[in-house]
Design an enzyme around this catalytic site. Structure first.
Site, mmCIF file in Angstrom:
data_model
loop_
_atom_site.group_PDB
_atom_site.id
_atom_site.type_symbol
_atom_site.label_atom_id
_atom_site.label_comp_id
_atom_site.label_asym_id
_atom_site.label_seq_id
_atom_site.Cartn_x
_atom_site.Cartn_y
_atom_site.Cartn_z
ATOM 1 N N TYR A 10 1.085 -1.216 -0.063
ATOM 2 C CA TYR A 10 0.092 -0.056 -0.094
ATOM 3 C C TYR A 10 1.010 1.368 -0.163
ATOM 4 O O TYR A 10 0.426 2.317 -0.362
ATOM 5 C CB TYR A 10 -1.061 -0.226 1.113
ATOM 6 C CG TYR A 10 -2.142 -1.027 0.889
ATOM 7 C CD1 TYR A 10 -3.292 -0.496 0.829
ATOM 8 C CD2 TYR A 10 -1.921 -2.247 1.319
ATOM 9 C CE1 TYR A 10 -4.276 -1.215 0.451
ATOM 10 C CE2 TYR A 10 -3.114 -3.342 1.120
ATOM 11 C CZ TYR A 10 -4.380 -2.572 0.707
ATOM 12 O OH TYR A 10 -5.523 -3.511 0.491
ATOM 13 N N GLU A 156 6.411 7.627 5.732
ATOM 14 C CA GLU A 156 5.387 8.044 4.837
ATOM 15 C C GLU A 156 4.187 8.289 5.845
ATOM 16 O O GLU A 156 3.619 7.472 6.595
ATOM 17 C CB GLU A 156 4.900 6.806 4.082
ATOM 18 C CG GLU A 156 4.123 6.957 2.866
ATOM 19 C CD GLU A 156 4.481 8.231 1.941
ATOM 20 O OE1 GLU A 156 5.261 8.510 1.583
ATOM 21 O OE2 GLU A 156 3.457 9.196 2.177
ATOM 22 N N LEU A 222 -2.996 11.289 16.140
ATOM 23 C CA LEU A 222 -4.309 11.069 15.231
ATOM 24 C C LEU A 222 -5.211 10.186 15.991
ATOM 25 O O LEU A 222 -6.611 10.538 16.123
ATOM 26 C CB LEU A 222 -3.815 10.742 13.814
ATOM 27 C CG LEU A 222 -2.994 11.776 13.154
ATOM 28 C CD1 LEU A 222 -2.687 11.155 11.825
ATOM 29 C CD2 LEU A 222 -4.109 13.135 12.816
ATOM 30 N N CYS A 271 -2.259 0.747 10.580
ATOM 31 C CA CYS A 271 -1.296 1.565 11.192
ATOM 32 C C CYS A 271 -1.637 2.098 12.784
ATOM 33 O O CYS A 271 -0.664 1.964 13.530
ATOM 34 C CB CYS A 271 -0.717 2.648 10.497
ATOM 35 S SG CYS A 271 -0.036 2.155 8.620
HETATM 36 N N1 LIG Z 1 -0.657 1.306 4.698
HETATM 37 C C1 LIG Z 1 -0.425 2.567 4.984
HETATM 38 O O1 LIG Z 1 -1.469 3.470 5.106
HETATM 39 C C2 LIG Z 1 0.947 3.317 5.791
HETATM 40 C C3 LIG Z 1 1.263 4.589 5.689
HETATM 41 C C4 LIG Z 1 2.241 4.862 6.274
HETATM 42 C C5 LIG Z 1 3.278 3.857 6.370
HETATM 43 N N2 LIG Z 1 2.946 2.570 6.378
HETATM 44 C C6 LIG Z 1 4.103 1.652 6.914
HETATM 45 O O2 LIG Z 1 4.667 1.104 5.510
HETATM 46 C C7 LIG Z 1 5.100 -0.186 5.580
HETATM 47 C C8 LIG Z 1 4.625 -0.842 4.618
HETATM 48 O O3 LIG Z 1 3.084 -0.879 4.711
HETATM 49 P P1 LIG Z 1 2.277 -1.395 3.773
HETATM 50 O O4 LIG Z 1 0.884 -1.103 4.153
HETATM 51 O O5 LIG Z 1 2.498 -1.061 2.143
HETATM 52 O O6 LIG Z 1 2.377 -2.915 3.794
HETATM 53 P P2 LIG Z 1 2.103 -4.448 2.719
HETATM 54 O O7 LIG Z 1 1.918 -5.355 3.760
HETATM 55 O O8 LIG Z 1 1.199 -3.801 1.906
HETATM 56 O O9 LIG Z 1 3.332 -4.278 1.953
HETATM 57 C C9 LIG Z 1 4.866 -4.952 2.379
HETATM 58 C C10 LIG Z 1 5.223 -5.545 1.070
HETATM 59 O O10 LIG Z 1 6.464 -5.956 1.530
HETATM 60 C C11 LIG Z 1 6.800 -7.190 0.710
HETATM 61 N N3 LIG Z 1 8.146 -7.750 1.551
HETATM 62 C C12 LIG Z 1 8.259 -8.256 2.741
HETATM 63 N N4 LIG Z 1 9.566 -8.570 2.940
HETATM 64 C C13 LIG Z 1 10.126 -8.645 1.674
HETATM 65 C C14 LIG Z 1 11.414 -9.028 1.650
HETATM 66 N N5 LIG Z 1 12.306 -9.262 2.276
HETATM 67 N N6 LIG Z 1 11.781 -8.702 0.282
HETATM 68 C C15 LIG Z 1 10.818 -8.240 -0.723
HETATM 69 N N7 LIG Z 1 9.540 -7.765 -0.346
HETATM 70 C C16 LIG Z 1 9.235 -7.999 0.935
HETATM 71 C C17 LIG Z 1 5.631 -8.035 1.186
HETATM 72 O O11 LIG Z 1 5.578 -9.210 0.225
HETATM 73 C C18 LIG Z 1 4.568 -7.105 0.969
HETATM 74 O O12 LIG Z 1 4.114 -6.965 -0.480
HETATM 75 C C19 LIG Z 1 4.705 -0.634 7.006
HETATM 76 O O13 LIG Z 1 5.652 -0.375 7.990
HETATM 77 C C20 LIG Z 1 3.670 0.396 7.475
HETATM 78 O O14 LIG Z 1 3.625 0.657 8.799
HETATM 79 C C21 LIG Z 1 1.887 2.002 5.997
#
Ligand SMILES: NC(=O)c1ccc[n+]([C@@H]2O[C@H](COP(=O)([O-])OP(=O)(O)OC[C@H]3O[C@@H](n4cnc5c(N)ncnc54)[C@H](O)[C@@H]3O)[C@@H](O)[C@H]2O)c1
Length: 459
Positions: A10, A156, A222, A271
């Site tokens: 995401y 982010e 928040l 989050c």
């Molecule tokens: N979702 C949100 O709105 C949001 C907003 C701000 C920050 N974040 C933070 O950003 C980070 C990612 O969140 P997200 O929602 O995108 O997570 P997500 O689970 O949607 O995506 C993470 C991806 O990382 C991949 N991954 C894991 N280990 C890996 C590796 N060793 N090599 C390659 N790929 C690998 C997974 O397969 C997965 O597709 C988290 O720390 C989250 O807290 C999320």
């Protein structure tokens, strides 16, 4: 310049699509171990739903934006490596249900240490506990390649549902780095990427630890606002005050401000809970028990609000929902996303299933298989029906529960819906979304969080 982003979720997907679209001179490779997810990013059906995202991806994909599973090759070729992997709450061992599970971050650091034979700028995009950069640096420094990398923190702040707008016009970009000559040079290099579309005064630079901590603190503040107004919603119901009126009255105070004062069935998403729990854990780790207890209450209040809503439904429907059809409108944790992680709907549905209700669930974007996974049920489970529309879900239901604020729910033909429901027909508006006076005039009894009940009084 070449950028690689590890993690096509995401955050990784939309963030990199924006960088690629705004910086046509930079090649951006988004890599992930999950081949299905990468295939979806390369298809007409992206793995995540966000307004405006399809257009953004199509604009750059195949030109300077590439999705693949070639993790090592992309690391090798990149100048800047974003780490955007998941950092879920740990479910086992020390810190279970509070601390962040950092195994994915560590595994990425080890892969970079193994593959990178030229200096890289490694950017923590994932949300991580403060001082994680120290661990990453230690792992990198053990590499046999003998190169020195820089680690930056660049959390982010996008919100799901408005990710594209948030990325294109962010309130701020935060970049933390080591306060050394090399560290500051790395910060400047990353600043130069964002400066392609973000005004310089909105790009904040700090030391590493301030940046790492600020992300947790932003989410905690928040979430705290939501729990604060939700706590007041319960008091409103006891006293005849209307929580929306109270929110307006206090939100016009410029010191308080109007945002994030909407009472609801509770916050969800991947989050808020995870990051507040992480903060609580860190406070404990640093011996600050009182500070941890203060923030822990934000989560407790949210849990209570979700269960309170389900209990209210049960109590109102004469203390039994066993065998009763109940329509669930919305399953995503908020509108304009297909993400259900920690959605309040999961908790409300589970409580009602525990009471043996018959649920008919409709959400415009969430798949049936996702709902089954979240509720821990088989696709042919007889207690849950998946409706193709809100109208179908409501047919024959004793009560209609609004759990996600999808715009389309405002436009429903409630007169027609009322005709199809047994009487008394109830609407429980968990998002304060609908026109309650109008619903009352149709004949519905209406409960909305933090507002006076609108119902038939039997004398
Ligand atoms: N979702 C949100 O709105 C949001 C907003 C701000 C920050 N974040 C933070 O950003 C980070 C990612 O969140 P997200 O929602 O995108 O997570 P997500 O689970 O949607 O995506 C993470 C991806 O990382 C991949 N991954 C894991 N280990 C890996 C590796 N060793 N090599 C390659 N790929 C690998 C997974 O397969 C997965 O597709 C988290 O720390 C989250 O807290 C999320």
């Amino acid at each position: 310049m070449r950028i690689c982003c590890i993690g096509a979720g995401y955050v990784g997907g939309p963030t990199m699509a924006m960088i690629a679209a705004k910086c046509p001179h930079i090649r951006v490779d988004v890599v992930d171990l999950n081949a299905d997810r990468i295939a979806a990013w390369n298809s007409d059906h992206l793995p995540i739903y966000e307004p405006g995202l399809d257009e953004l991806v199509v604009q750059a994909r195949g030109k300077n934006l590439f999705f693949s599973t070639a993790v090592k090759e992309s690391i090798h070729a990149a100048d800047i490596i974003f780490v955007s992997v998941n950092t879920p709450t740990k479910t086992f061992g020390v810190g279970a249900h509070k601390a962040a599970d950092l195994r994915f971050v560590e595994s990425v650091a080890r892969t970079i240490a193994e593959v990178a034979d030229s200096p890289k700028i490694i950017v923590e995009k994932s949300t991580i506990p403060v001082r994680t950069a120290e661990a990453i640096k230690t792992i990198l420094s053990c590499s046999e390649k003998g190169v020195r990398h820089q680690v930056l923190s660049n959390p982010e702040f996008l919100a799901e549902g408005t990710a594209v707008a948030d990325l294109s016009n962010p309130d701020r970009i935060l970049i933390g780095g080591e306060q050394t000559e090399e560290g500051l040079a790395a910060v400047e290099k990353l600043v130069s990427v964002y400066a392609n579309w973000v005004p310089k005064e909105r790009i904040l630079t700090t030391n590493l630890w301030s940046s790492e901590l600020s992300k947790l603190v932003a989410n905690a503040f928040l979430a705290q606002r939501i729990s604060s107004i939700n706590s007041i919603s319960a008091l409103c119901e006891k006293t005849g005050a209307d929580v929306d009126e109270v929110a307006r009255a206090i939100g016009t105070d410029s010191r308080i401000g109007p945002k994030f004062l909407k009472a609801s069935v509770g916050f969800g998403g991947s989050c808020f809970q995870k990051d507040v729990l992480n903060l609580v854990y860190l406070c404990g780790h640093f011996g600050l028990a009182e500070v941890g207890a203060y923030w822990d209450q934000v989560i407790k209040m949210n849990d209570w609000q979700k269960h309170r809503f389900a209990e209210r439904v049960l109590r109102t429907l004469f203390n039994t929902v066993t065998g009763k059809r109940i329509a669930i409108l919305g399953f995503a944790f908020k509108k304009d996303t297909n993400d259900t992680r920690e959605s309040a709907a999961i908790y409300v549905c589970r409580d009602l299933l525990e009471e043996r209700a018959q649920l008919s669930i409709y959400d415009p974007k969430v798949t049936t298989s996702q709902i089954c996974k979240d509720l821990g049920i088989a696709a042919d489970d007889s207690t849950v029906e998946f409706a193709p529309s809100a109208m179908h879900a409501a047919k024959g239901a004793y009560a209609l529960l609004v759990l996600t604020e999808w715009d389309e729910f405002r436009q429903l033909d409630f007169e027609a819906i009322y005709q199809t429901m047994p009487k008394p027909a109830w609407i429980f508006d968990g998002r304060s979304l609908l026109d309650h006076k109008k619903l009352r005039s149709i004949g519905f009894n209406v409960y909305s969080i933090g507002k006076p009940l609108l119902e038939d009084h039997v004398s």
